[in-house]
Design a protein around this motif. Structure first.
Motif, mmCIF file in Angstrom:
data_model
loop_
_atom_site.group_PDB
_atom_site.id
_atom_site.type_symbol
_atom_site.label_atom_id
_atom_site.label_comp_id
_atom_site.label_asym_id
_atom_site.label_seq_id
_atom_site.Cartn_x
_atom_site.Cartn_y
_atom_site.Cartn_z
ATOM 1 N N SER A 4 0.836 -1.207 0.000
ATOM 2 C CA SER A 4 0.000 0.000 0.000
ATOM 3 C C SER A 4 0.869 1.255 0.000
ATOM 4 C CB SER A 4 -0.854 0.041 1.255
ATOM 5 O OG SER A 4 -1.757 -1.007 1.212
ATOM 6 N N LYS A 6 2.163 4.379 1.485
ATOM 7 C CA LYS A 6 2.243 4.788 2.903
ATOM 8 C C LYS A 6 1.820 6.244 3.016
ATOM 9 C CE LYS A 6 5.509 2.045 5.400
ATOM 10 N NZ LYS A 6 5.834 1.056 4.381
ATOM 11 N N ASN A 32 -1.485 6.851 15.748
ATOM 12 C CA ASN A 32 -1.581 7.036 14.302
ATOM 13 C C ASN A 32 -2.866 7.740 13.895
ATOM 14 O OD1 ASN A 32 0.740 5.670 14.171
ATOM 15 N ND2 ASN A 32 -0.184 3.707 13.575
ATOM 16 N N ASN A 50 -7.262 7.318 10.328
ATOM 17 C CA ASN A 50 -6.049 6.578 10.696
ATOM 18 C C ASN A 50 -5.076 6.556 9.525
ATOM 19 O OD1 ASN A 50 -6.686 5.785 13.330
ATOM 20 N ND2 ASN A 50 -8.150 4.311 12.481
ATOM 21 N N ASP A 52 -0.665 5.777 8.362
ATOM 22 C CA ASP A 52 0.535 5.064 8.799
ATOM 23 C C ASP A 52 1.278 5.881 9.848
ATOM 24 O OD1 ASP A 52 0.571 2.708 6.969
ATOM 25 O OD2 ASP A 52 0.350 4.332 5.520
ATOM 26 N N TYR A 53 1.295 7.189 9.631
ATOM 27 C CA TYR A 53 1.929 8.075 10.607
ATOM 28 C C TYR A 53 1.092 9.331 10.770
ATOM 29 C CZ TYR A 53 5.974 5.283 9.254
ATOM 30 O OH TYR A 53 6.824 4.249 8.966
ATOM 31 N N ASP A 87 11.551 7.867 9.647
ATOM 32 C CA ASP A 87 10.371 7.066 9.270
ATOM 33 C C ASP A 87 10.184 6.955 7.765
ATOM 34 O OD1 ASP A 87 9.690 6.733 11.878
ATOM 35 O OD2 ASP A 87 8.062 8.202 11.896
ATOM 36 N N LYS A 356 -4.319 6.058 0.821
ATOM 37 C CA LYS A 356 -3.722 4.918 1.527
ATOM 38 C C LYS A 356 -4.275 3.578 1.047
ATOM 39 C CE LYS A 356 -6.680 4.705 5.535
ATOM 40 N NZ LYS A 356 -7.069 5.313 6.766
#
Ligand code: ATP
Length: 991
Positions: A4, A6, A32, A50, A52-53, A87, A356
């Motif tokens: 996926s 990110k 998240n 929501n 990933d970060y 990250d 996402k």
């Protein structure tokens, strides 16, 4: 394996504008999860997303000592640049070594922090520079470990603006229509002849990045293009060559595309108001296409069979690999924390949420070098065969590709493919050549380009001590990117068309061949304009004779080359005298000199208005410069219009633009959005003109014109409804005020109470109420009549009116009358409210009916301007006005609602007085009867009533206090303006 995309979101601190407006924080993050609260519905549960970060960079950091110092986390929640790199950037670096392509793109509205995450500011370096630093560190590390592999790093930087691709490392290659995007069967879409500069160190790649940003600044300034409208793609191509165990030379190549997208809000304003030229205005075709591609890919990942429209724009073609194919992809969505940006931020979060769901499949790009060359040879042979066989078959698009296309679109696609096929042949030849080239070749190239770096360093050094000009740009990242050093001597400023090339070349609109001259003599710098046509402002004032420049003086050449003059010696001598100069300050100063009040209460709406002015004034200047250059005989002026002046009951004061045809005197008011869209097309037109291509457009596509039959709003009439709250009729001849508040004629309007069948009631029916509240729950009926229009300038034809009453969703429109004079619209509408609510009564008592008067303008021919070109007409107007700049914006004020007559209040008062008199007479009669009959109780009651009624006398006195021009005096004078507050309320209290 499918992976996926990110997605990271990042929330920045409040900026100064948000702080000034007391913005509220509406974003929160926990783990998240990111939440956003709707400022209009504070009690509702915030929306949750929501990712990933979710990066919190809003607060929780120590404020550095200097402006560009590092923002260090002071608590755990805060996320600094290093963490973002660890990250996100680290993964891109690992991909590069493994031979995967990666793409990292930043999305968000202008000023939300895209560049901050990607590139960074000062010590706070973003992902791109840290990535570059690390890759060279790691290469050095490998070399020191004695690796036999060879590493090549090249850098390219391009910009997509207005669907055209520009090479930011090779601006001289500026091709008409931009660089071409081609499609390679294996590599996918790529930009033809884009320069890929080999780089060998971090310092070198940094220098190339700076060079790219400088070129972007020059291009943006030349066209006055706001950089936040452009997408920048920086690519780092990393090739590792090694020999495998079988003795084959292997090449592993990965491309990291780092994309700083244009401000996302622009995409939305594209479709705003109904303008006939909407279709043509690709204000940001690329960004809206990206949205469509992301949606389609998200649907696809859910198993839907949809076509992904990659071909729709330049950006989506170039990001095809990143989003739909061989790449590991990361999106950073930048968020503003402030309530005032709620809509934009919510839409960014939704965009990110969709992104996402996209899945990509990355593969390692490793092949033996000979295999690559062999493949290219084979392809060339195939292409040659196909061309010999007529080309068509090989270039035919597949059924899948043409699904849902019209015949015309199919033909276009086929033609594109044929062109591509021919171009690919030569591309392949070139590529093979390239591959055979030795590393030494590239090294030589790289060394040659180092010379430029030395001169850059020398320039930086010179800036410390020598007077110089330093550019200012609306994008802070582009300010200071262009510096002209002014060592002792004389500097001509002008365009590259000048016979003797000027020392300072500025190109673009309204720059004369010989524009100005700057001299630095005996430690003093002087500026003077050369061509009488040259536009030159210093600190917002037009320069007519030679003047000395002081440190921090703002200098504007033409309509958009804005610089600040720096004189280090003067600054050193008196450091306290000088502050910091910003783009906004310089533009505000120009606005002020043009008559706009920029100093007033800097709160909410004022600030917004001020920002719009700062944004719009240079655009209007530019539109005028294009009009001059193309001799379009139109002039644009800024007008500031209140909602009432625009015929609206609510809303805020906005900046609009007036188009004035200099030949026939026709005028049109455009909304800001419409102007921005049109200006974009004007710019396209100008670029074609400058390129020497066919620039003229048919009238229906011409951004400078409005069709002659366009209806324009002549003005508005405001009818106060208060008399209806007392059920008193209104018959008035009301002023039609245009957007300046200037009278454009009179309109006869009547509002008459009637029965529930629509029969008009007269005074004799006595439906008058003492207190409007008495109307609540009763049946309220009246008619609105629009009768004659008089005094409208005779250039207006086909006049009609429209309006909307309480809770009406549809507009009411009168018939159309050929011309003003005594035309009677004979418009009548019956309103029947069975049960009047308190809201209706409140509307009647305090509300206003706005009737807009519309018409079509008849062109006039002006002999004054007949033989003059646009520039000459504008110049003669400027001289006649004695004003500062060619596009002097006139500060037009709104129709003042307080000015509108309140004489119905007097009518109500009189009505009440009549009633009292009637009552008193009755009482007197009763008293006489009681006296005659000796009835004492009745007598006392009547005396009491008489006492109350005698208050009328006091009321009379009050009327006498009302100034005469406001309807005061005891005479029956009914017109004039009663002041809104005090007098009317005192009248009411007395009653
Ligand atoms: N995480 C952050 N921490 C501190 N300051 C930030 C952060 N993000 C953005 N800023 C500041 O906010 C301002 C706007 O950011 P930036 O220039 O990155 O926006 P942008 O989205 O790239 O705008 P544009 O579309 O105009 O290029 C800058 O002054 C920047 O320093």
């Amino acid at each position: 394996m499918a992976e996926s995309v990110k997605v990271a979101v990042r929330c920045r601190p409040f900026n100064s504008r948000e702080k000034a407006r007391n913005a509220k924080l509406i974003i929160d993050m926990n783990g998240n999860t990111t939440t956003i609260s709707d400022p209009e519905a504070p009690n509702e549960e915030p929306r949750k997303f929501n990712f990933d970060y979710s990066y919190w960079s809003h607060d929780g950091y120590t404020v550095p000592a200097t402006d560009d110092g590092y923002l260090e986390a002071s608590n755990k929640k805060y996320c600094d640049q290093k963490r973002v790199f660890e990250d996100l950037g680290r993964g891109v670096l690992a991909n590069a070594w493994q031979g995967y392509n990666s793409c990292l793109f930043a999305y968000g509205q202008t000023g939300s922090g895209k560049s901050y995450s990607m590139v960074g500011y000062g010590e706070n370096k973003g992902i791109v520079p840290i990535f570059c630093d690390k890759i060279f560190q790691e290469i050095d590390q490998k070399k020191s470990e004695g690796t036999k592999a060879e590493y090549e790093v090249s850098y390219s930087m391009l910009e997509i603006y207005n669907e055209q691709v520009r090479d930011l490392l090779n601006p001289a290659s500026k091709k008409k229509g931009g660089l071409k995007i081609r499609e390679h069967p294996k590599k996918g879409f790529y930009v033809e002849s884009l320069r890929q500069t080999p780089v060998q160190s971090y310092v070198e790649i940094q220098a190339r990045m700076d060079e790219g940003v400088r070129n972007r600044t020059v291009a943006a300034t030349q066209m006055n293009a706001t950089s936040s409208r452009a997408h920048t793609i920086m690519s780092i191509i990393f090739t590792q060559k090694s020999v495998n165990d079988a003795g084959q030379e292997m090449a592993k190549t990965s491309v990291a595309n780092l994309v700083d997208l244009a401000g996302s809000e622009r995409a939305e304003s594209t479709g705003a108001t109904g303008d006939r030229l909407k279709e043509g205005a690709a204000i940001n075709q690329s960004l809206s296409s990206l949205g469509n591609v992301i949606s389609a890919l998200a649907d696809k990942s859910k198993g839907k069979n949809v076509k992904v429209p990659f071909r729709d724009s330049a950006l989506t073609k170039l990001l095809k690999n990143a989003l739909g194919g061989n790449s590991k992809t990361i999106m950073v969505a930048a968020l503003s924390p402030a309530d005032i940006n709620y809509d934009e931020t919510l839409s960014t979060l939704r965009y990110a949420d969709r992104a996402k769901q996209i899945k990509t499949i990355a593969v390692v790009n490793e092949d033996p070098t000979e295999k690559l060359i062999r493949e290219l040879k084979e392809e060339n042979a195939r292409l040659m065969d196909a061309i010999k066989a007529g080309g068509i078959v090989a270039a035919a698009p597949s059924d899948q590709e043409t699904a849902g296309m019209t015949e015309e679109e199919k033909d276009r696609l086929k033609q594109e493919m044929e062109e591509e096929m021919a171009a690919r042949l030569s591309d392949n030849e070139k590529e093979m050549e390239e591959m055979k080239k030795t590393w030494e070749d590239k090294l030589r190239q790289a060394q040659a380009s180092n010379v430029g770096d030395d001169s850059e360093r020398a320039k930086k050094e010179a800036r410390k001590n020598t007077p110089h000009l330093f550019n200012l740009n609306i994008d802070p990242a582009l300010s200071g990117m262009i510096v002209h050093i002014l060592a002792p001597g004389t500097y001509n400023v002008g365009s590259d068309k000048a016979e003797n090339k000027p020392q300072i070349v500025l190109n673009g609109l309204s720059i004369q061949k010989e524009h100005a001259v700057i001299t630095n003599e005996g430690g003093k710098a002087f500026i003077e304009k050369v061509s009488p046509m040259a536009k030159l402002l210093v600190n917002g004032d037009p320069i007519t004779s030679k003047m000395e420049l002081d440190h921090n003086d703002r200098v504007m050449f033409g309509s958009n080359h804005l610089y600040v003059f720096k004189h280090p010696a003067l600054k050193k001598a008196d450091p306290k005298k000088y502050g910091v100069v910003t783009y906004e300050m310089a533009q505000q100063e120009i606005a002020e000199k043009n008559g706009f009040d920029m100093s007033s209460k800097k709160t909410g709406e004022d600030l917004l208005l001020q920002e719009e002015l700062v944004e719009m004034i240079p655009m209007v200047e530019e539109a005028n410069a294009i009009s001059e250059e193309l001799d379009r005989k139109v002039k644009f002026e800024i007008v500031v219009m209140s909602p009432k002046a625009r015929g609206l009951a609510h809303g805020r004061t906005e900046v609009c633009v007036k188009l004035r045809n200099l030949q026939n005197e026709l005028e049109y008011i455009w909304s800001r959005d419409k102007f921005v869209r049109r200006k974009y097309l004007m710019q396209e037109m100008y670029e074609n003109f400058a390129d020497g291509s066919d620039w003229q457009l048919p009238e229906e596509k011409d951004p400078f014109t409005e069709p002659l039959n366009t209806n324009i709003q002549i003005g508005v009439v405001n009818v106060y409804l208060q008399s209806m709250a007392y059920m008193i009729e209104t018959r008035e001849s009301l002023e039609i005020s245009d957007y300046r508040g200037k009278q454009q004629g009179l309109l006869d309007v009547e509002i008459i109470p009637c029965d529930d069948k629509g029969k008009e009631l007269t005074e004799a029916d006595d439906v008058f109420v003492d207190d409007p509240k008495d109307l609540i729950s009763r049946c309220v009926n009246f008619v609105i009549k629009i009768k004659t229009v008089t005094g409208v300038p005779n250039r207006f034809k086909d006049i009609y009116c429209n309006y909307k009453m309480y809770l009406e969703s549809e507009e009411n429109k009168t018939d159309c009358k050929d011309s003003a004079g005594m035309s009677d619209f004979a418009f009548r509408k019956f309103y029947n409210f069975q049960v009047a609510t308190s809201q209706l009564v409140d509307y009647l008592q305090n509300g206003m009916l706005t009737i807009s008067v519309w018409g079509r303008q008849e062109p006039k021919t002006s002999s004054r301007t007949k033989n003059l070109n646009t520039a000459q007409i504008m110049m003669s107007e400027t001289l006649a006005k004695g004003s500062s700049s060619a596009s002097v914006a006139t500060m037009e004020t709104a129709v003042d609602s307080n000015k509108v007559a309140h004489h119905f209040q007097l009518a109500i008062f009189k009505k009440k007085q009549e009633r009292m008199e009637m009552k008193m007479n009755q009482m007197k009669k009763m008293l006489e009867v009681a006296e005659r009959n000796g009835k004492e109780r009745i007598q006392t009651e009547v005396i009491k009533q008489l006492l109350i009624a005698s208050n009328n006398q006091i009321a009379d006195k009050i009327i006498a206090r009302i100034p005469k021009d406001q309807g005061g005096g005891t005479s029956s004078n009914g017109g004039g303006h009663a002041p809104k507050g005090e007098t009317s309320s005192s009248v009411c209290t007395i009653m």
